[in-house]
Scaffold this motif. Structure first.
Motif, PDB file in Angstrom:
ATOM      1  N   SER A   1       0.823  -1.196   0.000  1.00 31.00           N
ATOM      2  CA  SER A   1       0.000   0.000   0.000  1.00 31.00           C
ATOM      3  C   SER A   1       0.859   1.248   0.000  1.00 31.00           C
ATOM      4  CB  SER A   1      -0.900  -0.030   1.221  1.00 31.00           C
ATOM      5  OG  SER A   1      -0.696   1.052   2.051  1.00 31.00           O
ATOM      6  N   ASN A   2       1.960   1.201   0.769  1.00 33.51           N
ATOM      7  CA  ASN A   2       2.795   2.388   0.834  1.00 33.51           C
ATOM      8  C   ASN A   2       3.516   2.637  -0.468  1.00 33.51           C
ATOM      9  OD1 ASN A   2       3.156   3.921   3.504  1.00 33.51           O
ATOM     10  ND2 ASN A   2       2.677   1.822   4.036  1.00 33.51           N
TER      11      ASN A   2
ATOM     12  N   VAL B   1       0.959   4.318  -2.681  1.00 38.63           N
ATOM     13  CA  VAL B   1       0.766   5.742  -2.378  1.00 38.63           C
ATOM     14  C   VAL B   1       1.994   6.539  -2.771  1.00 38.63           C
ATOM     15  CG1 VAL B   1       0.461   7.378  -0.508  1.00 38.63           C
ATOM     16  CG2 VAL B   1      -0.918   5.356  -0.580  1.00 38.63           C
TER      17      VAL B   1
ATOM     18  N   GLY C   1      -4.828   2.205  -0.713  1.00 36.58           N
ATOM     19  CA  GLY C   1      -5.765   3.169  -1.259  1.00 36.58           C
ATOM     20  C   GLY C   1      -7.135   3.231  -0.656  1.00 36.58           C
TER      21      GLY C   1
ATOM     22  N   LEU D   1      -9.146   5.501  -3.240  1.00 30.18           N
ATOM     23  CA  LEU D   1      -8.388   6.430  -4.077  1.00 30.18           C
ATOM     24  C   LEU D   1      -8.682   6.258  -5.553  1.00 30.18           C
ATOM     25  CD1 LEU D   1      -4.725   6.958  -2.912  1.00 30.18           C
ATOM     26  CD2 LEU D   1      -6.470   8.638  -3.311  1.00 30.18           C
TER      27      LEU D   1
ATOM     28  N   GLY E   1       2.935  13.874   0.130  1.00 28.46           N
ATOM     29  CA  GLY E   1       1.524  13.645  -0.137  1.00 28.46           C
ATOM     30  C   GLY E   1       0.661  14.617   0.631  1.00 28.46           C
TER      31      GLY E   1
ATOM     32  N   THR F   1      -7.897  12.678   0.676  1.00 31.63           N
ATOM     33  CA  THR F   1      -6.739  12.082   0.008  1.00 31.63           C
ATOM     34  C   THR F   1      -5.466  12.333   0.805  1.00 31.63           C
ATOM     35  OG1 THR F   1      -6.828  14.028  -1.344  1.00 31.63           O
ATOM     36  CG2 THR F   1      -7.613  12.016  -2.318  1.00 31.63           C
TER      37      THR F   1
ATOM     38  N   HIS G   1      -4.968   9.622   3.167  1.00 26.51           N
ATOM     39  CA  HIS G   1      -4.329   8.409   2.655  1.00 26.51           C
ATOM     40  C   HIS G   1      -2.823   8.507   2.830  1.00 26.51           C
ATOM     41  CE1 HIS G   1      -7.581   6.239   0.635  1.00 26.51           C
ATOM     42  NE2 HIS G   1      -8.121   7.420   0.432  1.00 26.51           N
ATOM     43  N   ALA G   2      -2.258   9.658   2.427  1.00 30.69           N
ATOM     44  CA  ALA G   2      -0.811   9.790   2.514  1.00 30.69           C
ATOM     45  C   ALA G   2      -0.349   9.772   3.962  1.00 30.69           C
ATOM     46  CB  ALA G   2      -0.370  11.079   1.831  1.00 30.69           C
TER      47      ALA G   2
ATOM     48  N   LYS H   1      -1.081   6.299   6.118  1.00 26.25           N
ATOM     49  CA  LYS H   1      -0.315   5.090   5.792  1.00 26.25           C
ATOM     50  C   LYS H   1       1.173   5.313   5.875  1.00 26.25           C
ATOM     51  CE  LYS H   1      -3.875   3.364   2.954  1.00 26.25           C
ATOM     52  NZ  LYS H   1      -4.619   4.198   2.053  1.00 26.25           N
TER      53      LYS H   1
END
Lengths: 159, 101, 110
Positions: free
Chosen positions: A75-76, A79, A119, A135, C24, C33, C36-37, C40
């Motif tokens: 996942s990282n 992103v 996401g 996302l 991010g 959004t 998300h950055a 995580k």
């Protein structure tokens, strides 16, 4: 029984964080841990009676963690590639996901797993329906495939 | 080896400054909360690194854990506060939403 | 020697994920959004950096103090691993309840 478990966990933490092994500090630990256990034992363990199921569940949970770590790293990287790409190809939307899990612990585990995997972020749970912010379309479809839900259901014996 | 940790810690401080920009400029209140939470996580790691730089890990790790717990509680409390504001004043905008766009 | 190499590699990887999380946070268009950055990247960055530190600490021999310190670092990492997604979830729910509209792709092509 509850008292003993809570006391042991608290006392292990006391020893770990004090790091001293003389009589004075150890006896202080016994007194304060007993006090805290007496006052707040039903905060830590909610269920009325302890069953041996818990041990089996925790073993299966430990087996689940490496898979989860692998998903987190994926996942990282996902992103990171989104952040570093100049055009920012994202298409966020909120989707609903109907779940079949029942118990609170498995719901929480699944929600945190969703948040940590590629996401997707859990926003809310209403009547067994997750509101998930995704996302892009692709990761939403990945979630809908339901692989992770099966794994969580396997841990807590629900099917 | 301590020098290497020092460079990493300084680099993290630069990242904290970048995140602080989002905290100062963020259009909504929730952006600021995210920025503060991210800064708190970085500070936890910086404190652990400082423990290795000064060779006093036992002390700095306690501070680091306390910082992690406080950061978590502060984030939850702030989120909860801004969640309940709308139900108190239905007419009022709850966060300064979309004003900047 | 090889232990130090692995520890340094872990710390550098953690720092890389911190960098992407911060970028991010600065670049994404709306707060969902950004979540998300931040949610995580920070979790994995902290996990990797702390694991690297714990490994480096064990390099100088297995005394009782060294093992205690490594255990402390691992407990901090475990706490962040549980607490960070929960905090992320709380903030996202606050945004949903406040009915902040999520950014969508069509709006951007104005």
């Amino acid at each position: 029984m509850k008292y003993v478990i809570v006391f042991l966990v608290l006392y292990l933490h006391w020893i770990l964080w004090s790091g001293k092994f003389d009589v004075f500090h150890l006896s202080l630990g016994v007194i304060s841990c007993a006090l805290v256990t007496f006052m707040s034992h039903n905060l830590y363990i909610q269920s009325e009676k302890l069953s041996p199921r818990i041990i089996k569940e925790s073993f299966r949970f430990i087996k689940y963690v490496p898979w989860l770590l692998y998903q987190i790293i994926l996942s990282n990287i996902h992103v990171a590639s989104l952040v570093l790409s100049p055009g920012m190809p994202i298409d966020p939307k909120i989707i609903r996901y109907k779940t079949k899990l029942k118990s609170e612990l498995s719901l929480v585990t699944f929600a945190n797993s969703i948040t940590l995997t590629p996401g997707t972020i859990t926003a809310d749970i209403v009547d067994g329906e997750y509101y998930v912010h995704a996302l892009s379309k692709k990761v939403a479809d990945d979630l809908m495939a339901g692989e992770m839900e099966d794994k969580v259901a396997q841990i807590f014996e629900e099917d | 080896m301590e020098n290497y940790f020092l460079y990493i810690a300084i680099f993290m401080c630069v990242l904290v400054l970048l995140a602080l920009y989002r905290g100062a400029a963020g259009p909504t209140v929730l952006d600021r909360i995210i920025a503060i939470s991210a800064i708190g996580t970085k500070t936890t790691v910086i404190l652990a690194l400082m423990g290795f730089i000064y060779r006093r890990s036992d002390m700095f790790l306690d501070i680091s854990l306390a910082y992690a717990i406080l950061n978590f509680i502060a984030t939850i409390a702030a989120a909860k506060f801004f969640r309940s504001r709308k139900s108190i004043n239905p007419g009022e905008r709850c966060s300064i939403d979309e004003g900047g766009k | 020697m090889i232990v130090i190499t692995i520890a340094v590699a872990l710390i550098v990887a953690g720092t890389f994920f911190f960098v992407t999380a911060t970028l991010g946070l600065l670049r994404f268009p709306d707060f969902y959004t950004r979540m998300h950055a931040a949610g995580k990247g920070d979790t994995l960055g902290a996990l990797l950096s702390l694991a690297g530190l714990a490994l480096y600490n064990l390099n100088n021999g297995f005394s009782v103090e060294a093992i205690l310190i490594s255990m402390k670092i691992l407990i901090i990492a475990l706490f962040i691993f549980i607490a960070n997604p929960t905090a992320t979830h709380a903030i996202t729910k606050a945004g949903l309840v406040c009915s902040v509209k999520p950014w969508e792709k069509k709006e951007s092509s104005k």
